[in-house]
Write a protein that holds these residues in place. Structure first.
Motif, PDB file in Angstrom:
ATOM      1  N   GLU A 278       1.374   6.466  -6.752  1.00  0.00           N
ATOM      2  CA  GLU A 278       0.285   7.382  -7.092  1.00  0.00           C
ATOM      3  C   GLU A 278       0.681   8.830  -6.823  1.00  0.00           C
ATOM      4  N   GLU A 279       1.399   9.018  -5.741  1.00  0.00           N
ATOM      5  CA  GLU A 279       1.865  10.364  -5.417  1.00  0.00           C
ATOM      6  C   GLU A 279       2.832  10.873  -6.479  1.00  0.00           C
TER       7      GLU A 279
ATOM      8  N   ALA B 252       0.835  -1.211   0.000  1.00  0.00           N
ATOM      9  CA  ALA B 252       0.000   0.000   0.000  1.00  0.00           C
ATOM     10  C   ALA B 252       0.864   1.252   0.000  1.00  0.00           C
ATOM     11  N   LYS B 253       1.958   1.191   0.756  1.00  0.00           N
ATOM     12  CA  LYS B 253       2.861   2.331   0.821  1.00  0.00           C
ATOM     13  C   LYS B 253       3.516   2.581  -0.532  1.00  0.00           C
ATOM     14  N   ALA B 254       3.927   1.472  -1.194  1.00  0.00           N
ATOM     15  CA  ALA B 254       4.545   1.600  -2.513  1.00  0.00           C
ATOM     16  C   ALA B 254       3.540   2.131  -3.533  1.00  0.00           C
TER      17      ALA B 254
ATOM     18  N   GLY C 110       3.027  18.328 -12.630  1.00  0.00           N
ATOM     19  CA  GLY C 110       4.171  18.941 -13.313  1.00  0.00           C
ATOM     20  C   GLY C 110       3.918  19.098 -14.802  1.00  0.00           C
ATOM     21  N   ALA C 111       3.312  18.040 -15.383  1.00  0.00           N
ATOM     22  CA  ALA C 111       3.015  18.091 -16.817  1.00  0.00           C
ATOM     23  C   ALA C 111       1.987  19.170 -17.120  1.00  0.00           C
ATOM     24  N   LYS C 112       0.966  19.275 -16.256  1.00  0.00           N
ATOM     25  CA  LYS C 112      -0.067  20.297 -16.445  1.00  0.00           C
ATOM     26  C   LYS C 112       0.520  21.690 -16.307  1.00  0.00           C
TER      27      LYS C 112
END
Length: 494
Positions: free
Chosen positions: A445-446, A438-440, A454-456
């Motif tokens: 996801e983060e 879950a952490k990974a 960043g792309a936006k």
């Protein structure tokens, strides 16, 4: 800082040799003077076993007394101790669960009452470490006549600057069960190291005799180890916190080999070897030495007394044996409450007092006491060590007694506990893997969200730039169109 080299035990500035028996090579250990210290009475130190708080620290003499310290920022650690009395005591040290020899050190050669610096370990990192100091000898085996004070005092632990104790509760060390033992040499582990060979034992005893030629050479501390006795093995298997009062040769009403102090007398004492101020009273003790039974209440009490009373050839003692035993149980039940269970055992050296033990158990039950009689007679046991069980015999005693106690107490069997532990470990591993997954996933996801943000942001920036460039181009184009018109207008005006 000032440095001092210790050769095992430095007493009042003079180096003294110790009659070492299976000791670790601690000589030439260098430690710093004036470093950090933790007093023996520190609340972060767990003390299990009967003891007395004295001005210097914690005094004790019963077998199995155990000090547990969780310490961090301590690459090395010493204990500062002293002993009153001449009968040597032995200790076993455990560091992070690892036993440091059959007997890590002994008090042979210690000056009476003088502080002694005892190296426990060195060369470790600064992460938290668990250190256990276990008294593996009984109170005073060689005193079969008048009982004389023979106790050890732990003053403090010393380590490098920055050393700090860690509260046991913070590390999850919480015992689930409490068991008390009252017995004689069978419980104390008398001579259970005999199979290791007499030659070394005789050498140790001779060395001790040479050091103290005016006294009898004590060898019991070298041939016996409570660390390998069945009560200690059973406590480990049960995961229990245990108190032990056990003294070789002592009986319920009569001792095997002399002396008037008997085990019921010892049961009332904090320090077993401290008797009454009046030397003519072998049964009493100083008021300050009476044990406070409210300090520690067991779930179960195990008693094995009767071998040394020799009721088979001293039958006149049977009435006194029965009444004294029953009175002891009544006193214990009154002190601990009705919830405590008593396990009255007999054997394995003799079964000739088992009928008396069964009678006492039955009478105790009539009085509302939870009493169970049990014969400790493992089929494979051999009393081959000074007529006592050896290390294999103690393993067998721990197994059969543990099974009986578990059944009567409603505690899971060792196999059931092992299964539950394995299942808990599997669940914990699965939970850890799930949490890691879950952490990974959350991290991925983060990272993805950050990437999208960043792309936006980049697209918006590029769009803004393109729009700005477009506006700039429009301005230039408008300016270029306006300049010829302005110029033509100027010419016409002229």
């Amino acid at each position: 800082s000032v440095q001092r080299t210790l050769c095992w035990a430095q007493v009042e500035g003079a180096y003294r040799s110790c009659a070492m028996f299976f000791l670790l090579p601690f000589c030439s250990l260098v430690v710093a003077v004036g470093a950090a210290s933790i007093d023996a009475t520190d609340s972060n130190i767990s003390v299990v076993g009967r003891h007395a708080i004295v001005s210097q620290g914690v005094a004790f003499d019963h077998p199995g007394v155990r000090f547990t310290l969780h310490v961090q920022n301590a690459s090395w650690l010493n204990a500062v101790m002293s002993q009153v009395g001449f009968v040597p005591n032995s200790f076993v040290v455990y560091v992070d669960g690892r036993r440091m020899g059959l007997a890590t050190f002994n008090t042979s050669g210690w000056a009476d009452g003088a502080p002694v610096f005892v190296p426990l370990y060195s060369g470790l990192d600064d992460t938290p470490h668990e250190v256990v100091l276990l008294k593996s000898s009984e109170a005073s085996f060689d005193n079969h006549g008048e009982v004389l004070p023979n106790f050890v005092t732990l003053l403090r632990f010393e380590g490098p600057d920055g050393m700090a104790a860690v509260a046991p509760a913070a590390l999850g060390h919480v015992p689930r069960r409490r068991v008390e033992f009252l017995g004689d040499s069978i419980m104390a582990g008398y001579c259970n190291l005999c199979r290791l060979g007499r030659r070394l034992v005789d050498k140790v005893a001779t060395q001790a005799a040479n050091e103290r030629p005016h006294q009898a050479a004590p060898s019991n501390w070298a041939t016996s180890s409570f660390a390998d006795a069945w009560p200690n093995l059973l406590c480990g298997a049960l995961g229990a916190e245990c108190h032990v009062a056990a003294w070789s040769g002592l009986g319920m009403v009569k001792n095997c080999c002399g002396g008037e102090t008997i085990m019921p007398d010892i049961w009332f004492r904090s320090l077993a070897t401290v008797g009454a101020a009046d030397s003519s009273d072998p049964h009493g003790t100083e008021v300050s030495n009476l044990w406070n039974f409210r300090r520690w209440v067991p779930d179960a009490v195990v008693v094995n007394l009767g071998t040394n009373d020799h009721l088979d050839w001293r039958p006149e003692l049977i009435p006194a044996f029965n009444s004294t035993y029953l009175s002891l149980l009544e006193a214990a039940a009154a002190a601990y409450g009705s919830g405590v269970s008593f396990f009255l055992t007999c054997g394995p050296m003799s079964d000739r007092y088992c009928s008396e033990v069964e009678w006492v158990a039955e009478e105790a039950r009539k009085r509302g006491i939870k009493a169970h009689a049990f014969a400790q007679q493992p089929p494979s046991i051999q009393n081959s060590c000074c007529y006592h069980p050896g290390d294999g015999g103690h393993l067998a005693l721990a197994d059969i007694t543990g099974a009986f106690i578990r059944e009567r107490m409603g505690w899971p069997s060792e196999a059931e506990e092992a299964k539950a532990k394995a299942e808990a470990e599997v669940k914990a591993k699965a939970k850890a893997e799930k949490e890691a997954e879950a952490k990974a996933k959350a991290k991925a996801e983060e990272a993805k969200a950050e990437e999208e943000v960043g792309a936006k942001a980049k697209a918006e920036k590029e769009e803004a730039k393109a729009k700005a460039d477009e506006q700039e181009e429009a301005k230039v184009e408008a300016k270029n169109k306006a300049e010829p018109k302005a110029k033509a207008k100027t010419v016409l005006a002229a």
